[in-house]
Design a protein around this motif. Structure first.
Motif, PDB file in Angstrom:
ATOM      1  N   THR A 141       0.930  -1.328   0.153  1.00 25.27           N
ATOM      2  CA  THR A 141      -0.079  -0.049   0.122  1.00 25.27           C
ATOM      3  C   THR A 141       0.840   1.282   0.124  1.00 25.27           C
ATOM      4  O   THR A 141       2.020   1.320   0.046  1.00 25.27           O
ATOM      5  CB  THR A 141      -1.060   0.061   1.311  1.00 25.27           C
ATOM      6  OG1 THR A 141      -1.929   1.047   1.031  1.00 25.27           O
ATOM      7  CG2 THR A 141       0.000   0.179   2.589  1.00 25.27           C
ATOM      8  N   TYR A 142       0.197   2.342   0.044  1.00 24.71           N
ATOM      9  CA  TYR A 142       0.933   3.704  -0.066  1.00 24.71           C
ATOM     10  C   TYR A 142       1.284   4.253   1.266  1.00 24.71           C
ATOM     11  O   TYR A 142       0.696   3.837   2.357  1.00 24.71           O
ATOM     12  CB  TYR A 142       0.261   4.734  -0.966  1.00 24.71           C
ATOM     13  CG  TYR A 142      -1.212   5.113  -0.203  1.00 24.71           C
ATOM     14  CD1 TYR A 142      -1.366   5.688   0.680  1.00 24.71           C
ATOM     15  CD2 TYR A 142      -2.152   4.529  -1.208  1.00 24.71           C
ATOM     16  CE1 TYR A 142      -2.745   6.097   1.133  1.00 24.71           C
ATOM     17  CE2 TYR A 142      -3.578   4.761  -0.683  1.00 24.71           C
ATOM     18  CZ  TYR A 142      -3.822   5.653   0.483  1.00 24.71           C
ATOM     19  OH  TYR A 142      -5.177   5.707   0.797  1.00 24.71           O
ATOM     20  N   PRO A 143       2.552   4.948   1.442  1.00 26.16           N
ATOM     21  CA  PRO A 143       2.603   5.335   2.762  1.00 26.16           C
ATOM     22  C   PRO A 143       1.568   6.282   3.467  1.00 26.16           C
ATOM     23  O   PRO A 143       0.953   7.124   2.779  1.00 26.16           O
ATOM     24  CB  PRO A 143       3.899   6.383   2.116  1.00 26.16           C
ATOM     25  CG  PRO A 143       4.337   5.983   0.961  1.00 26.16           C
ATOM     26  CD  PRO A 143       3.203   5.470   0.381  1.00 26.16           C
ATOM     27  N   GLY A 144       1.513   5.794   4.631  1.00 26.89           N
ATOM     28  CA  GLY A 144       0.419   6.434   5.388  1.00 26.89           C
ATOM     29  C   GLY A 144      -0.786   5.457   5.802  1.00 26.89           C
ATOM     30  O   GLY A 144      -1.380   5.785   6.678  1.00 26.89           O
ATOM     31  N   VAL A 223       6.549   0.032  -2.454  1.00 26.84           N
ATOM     32  CA  VAL A 223       6.344   0.422  -3.796  1.00 26.84           C
ATOM     33  C   VAL A 223       7.411   0.873  -4.471  1.00 26.84           C
ATOM     34  O   VAL A 223       7.371   0.764  -5.699  1.00 26.84           O
ATOM     35  CB  VAL A 223       4.943   1.591  -3.383  1.00 26.84           C
ATOM     36  CG1 VAL A 223       3.761   1.127  -3.157  1.00 26.84           C
ATOM     37  CG2 VAL A 223       5.604   2.620  -2.624  1.00 26.84           C
ATOM     38  N   PHE A 224       8.499   1.226  -3.908  1.00 27.98           N
ATOM     39  CA  PHE A 224       9.577   1.977  -4.584  1.00 27.98           C
ATOM     40  C   PHE A 224      10.134   0.775  -5.337  1.00 27.98           C
ATOM     41  O   PHE A 224      10.621   0.785  -6.560  1.00 27.98           O
ATOM     42  CB  PHE A 224      10.413   2.578  -3.675  1.00 27.98           C
ATOM     43  CG  PHE A 224      11.674   3.170  -4.315  1.00 27.98           C
ATOM     44  CD1 PHE A 224      11.660   4.049  -5.566  1.00 27.98           C
ATOM     45  CD2 PHE A 224      12.964   2.744  -4.297  1.00 27.98           C
ATOM     46  CE1 PHE A 224      12.839   4.411  -6.082  1.00 27.98           C
ATOM     47  CE2 PHE A 224      14.118   3.110  -5.019  1.00 27.98           C
ATOM     48  CZ  PHE A 224      14.240   3.959  -5.848  1.00 27.98           C
ATOM     49  N   ASP A 281       1.557  -1.859  -7.834  1.00 26.77           N
ATOM     50  CA  ASP A 281       2.338  -0.957  -6.928  1.00 26.77           C
ATOM     51  C   ASP A 281       2.436   0.515  -7.405  1.00 26.77           C
ATOM     52  O   ASP A 281       2.559   1.442  -6.544  1.00 26.77           O
ATOM     53  CB  ASP A 281       3.440  -1.651  -6.393  1.00 26.77           C
ATOM     54  CG  ASP A 281       3.179  -2.808  -5.661  1.00 26.77           C
ATOM     55  OD1 ASP A 281       2.032  -3.356  -5.626  1.00 26.77           O
ATOM     56  OD2 ASP A 281       4.346  -3.773  -5.248  1.00 26.77           O
ATOM     57  N   PRO A 282       3.095   0.786  -8.565  1.00 25.57           N
ATOM     58  CA  PRO A 282       3.407   2.090  -9.072  1.00 25.57           C
ATOM     59  C   PRO A 282       2.152   2.937  -8.749  1.00 25.57           C
ATOM     60  O   PRO A 282       2.436   4.168  -8.681  1.00 25.57           O
ATOM     61  CB  PRO A 282       3.925   1.869 -10.484  1.00 25.57           C
ATOM     62  CG  PRO A 282       4.206   0.422 -10.467  1.00 25.57           C
ATOM     63  CD  PRO A 282       3.422  -0.423  -9.670  1.00 25.57           C
TER      64      PRO A 282
END
Length: 440
Positions: A141-144, A223-224, A281-282
């Motif tokens: 997932t994305y940060p946060g 994700v990176f 993910d991107p």
């Protein structure tokens, strides 16, 4: 008093983890969750897998694995020994010392993150979470996300992170079909809400744990690392198109570049990007970047290139048929492979499927040969995979190599096919190519 309690909670949980007395619940029994539950059971923990699918739960409880990477006999032993079980009853979380969330995080048709599964898991943690519990989110997932969907809700219930409740993020690193690296020996990033949370989660993960300073670093790293691959695959896919027009062999170019012992990592072209991570993910990163008004031009361009490979291969394949005075419409095409990568039956985000759809929409008569896939749904229609036969290859106007399964006898196929279009350079070691041969 509060400090004594916090120390006792952390110390008691650490003792349970070190002694394998901690009861573990794994939420989500898919490609990540079931192997995770199985590995923890093998290490001596008592594990219960939680899933909304009665079919999956029943299979687990009868000792049957539906994930090819799991050894069937050992899996059955884990169930028989009562180390591993499954249930659809999420109230079992009340008895868990550690809860690991391994639910899907797909994107929708607009490539926007779908966090509905994380939200559902968070609802269950909110309902059944208790003092002294460690929760680890593994879903990409994305940060946060961990802070927003878990920490904030748990704080509202009065839990104090690092004192009487412990929360961490440790992204899954599962590569289906990889014979060298699995859950047991792949380094695993872990970041906690507090240093105590990180420490406890790292103790649970074991010697492969790679601690980082925060939840956000762990979330961003996941994700990176897959965005890195996504962009480099796009670069080689674009370069492949240039090389084709220039009469240069892209496969030899990549291999030659790979002879450099530093500063280069080989990526290879193909019909697109597949699997549960790289194509998805991107776009979690892109979504989050919009919140801070940051453009992600490179990701968006990579998406255009990778998604465009279906059209590019279709055009190349059409040209190959034209050389035989045939059109796509009415031609019989034998397709070798449907899975997104070799030697597995995983169809998640497989780029082969949109290519098959495009061929079928334009009148091609398709015969799918994939020994790892019995059937699948394409545009609402159930497609059955055929067993390999020389007759099917001989009768086809063109053989499309879409997934380079090692079980295919490429020497044999090269000897009986009329025309071959190879998207994976699978025939590179064939000694005698009788077919008219085209490759990406």
């Amino acid at each position: 008093m509060g400090l004594a309690l916090s120390y006792t909670c952390a110390e008691m949980l650490e003792d349970k983890i070190r002694s394998r007395q901690a009861k573990v619940a794994v939420i989500g029994l898919g490609y990540v969750g079931l192997p995770t539950a199985y590995e923890k059971a093998k290490k001596g923990y008592e594990v219960i897998g939680l899933d909304i699918s009665e079919e999956k739960v029943n299979l687990v409880n009868t000792g049957i694995t539906y994930i090819s990477d799991i050894e069937p006999v050992s899996f059955a032993d884990a169930v028989t020994s009562k180390k591993l079980s499954a249930s659809t009853d999420f109230s079992m979380l009340e008895h868990a010392d550690v809860a690991v969330i391994c639910v899907p995080t797909p994107v929708d048709e607009h490539k926007q993150p779908d966090l509905s599964y994380i939200k559902s898991a968070a609802d269950q943690i909110d309902r059944y979470g208790h003092e002294g519990m460690l929760v680890i989110l593994e879903s990409t997932t994305y940060p946060g996300t961990t802070d927003e969907y878990l920490r904030s809700r748990l704080a509202e219930k009065g839990f104090i992170m690092g004192e009487n409740f412990f929360l961490a993020y440790s992204p899954e690193r599962v590569d289906p079909g990889n014979k060298s690296f699995g859950i047991s020996n792949t380094p695993k990033i872990v970041g906690g809400t507090t240093p105590v949370c990180t420490s406890l989660a790292a103790a649970f993960i074991g010697e492969n744990a790679h601690p980082v300073s925060s939840l956000e670093v762990a979330e961003m790293a996941k994700v990176f690392e897959n965005t890195f691959r996504y962009i480099n695959i796009a670069l080689v896919n674009e370069t492949a198109q240039f090389c084709s027009k220039s009469g240069i062999d892209i496969w030899e170019v990549v291999d030659a570049s790979g002879s450099k012992p530093y500063g280069f990592m080989p990526f290879y072209p193909g019909p697109g990007v597949g699997g549960h991570c790289i194509p998805v993910d991107p776009y979690y990163l892109t979504y989050k970047a919009q919140e801070v008004m940051q453009s992600t031009k490179m990701i968006e361009l990579a998406g255009e290139i990778n998604d465009g490979m279906v059209t590019y291969i279709y055009q190349r394949l059409s040209e190959a048929l034209n050389e035989e005075s045939k059109a796509v419409k009415g031609s019989t095409i034998a397709v070798l492979g449907a899975a997104y990568k070799p030697d597995i039956g995983d169809l998640r985000e497989s780029p082969v499927l949109p290519l098959l759809s495009k061929l079928q929409d334009n009148g091609a008569r398709l015969s799918i040969i994939d020994p790892y896939v019995e059937s699948f749904v394409l545009d609402g229609e159930i497609i059955t995979s055929y067993p390999y036969s020389d007759e099917m290859i001989q009768e086809a106007d063109l053989v499309l190599l879409a997934t380079n399964h090692s079980i295919f006898d490429y020497e044999r196929i090269a000897g009986v096919a009329k025309v071959i279009f190879d998207t994976r350079n699978a025939f590179k070691n064939v000694s005698s190519m009788k077919a008219r041969y085209y490759k990406l």
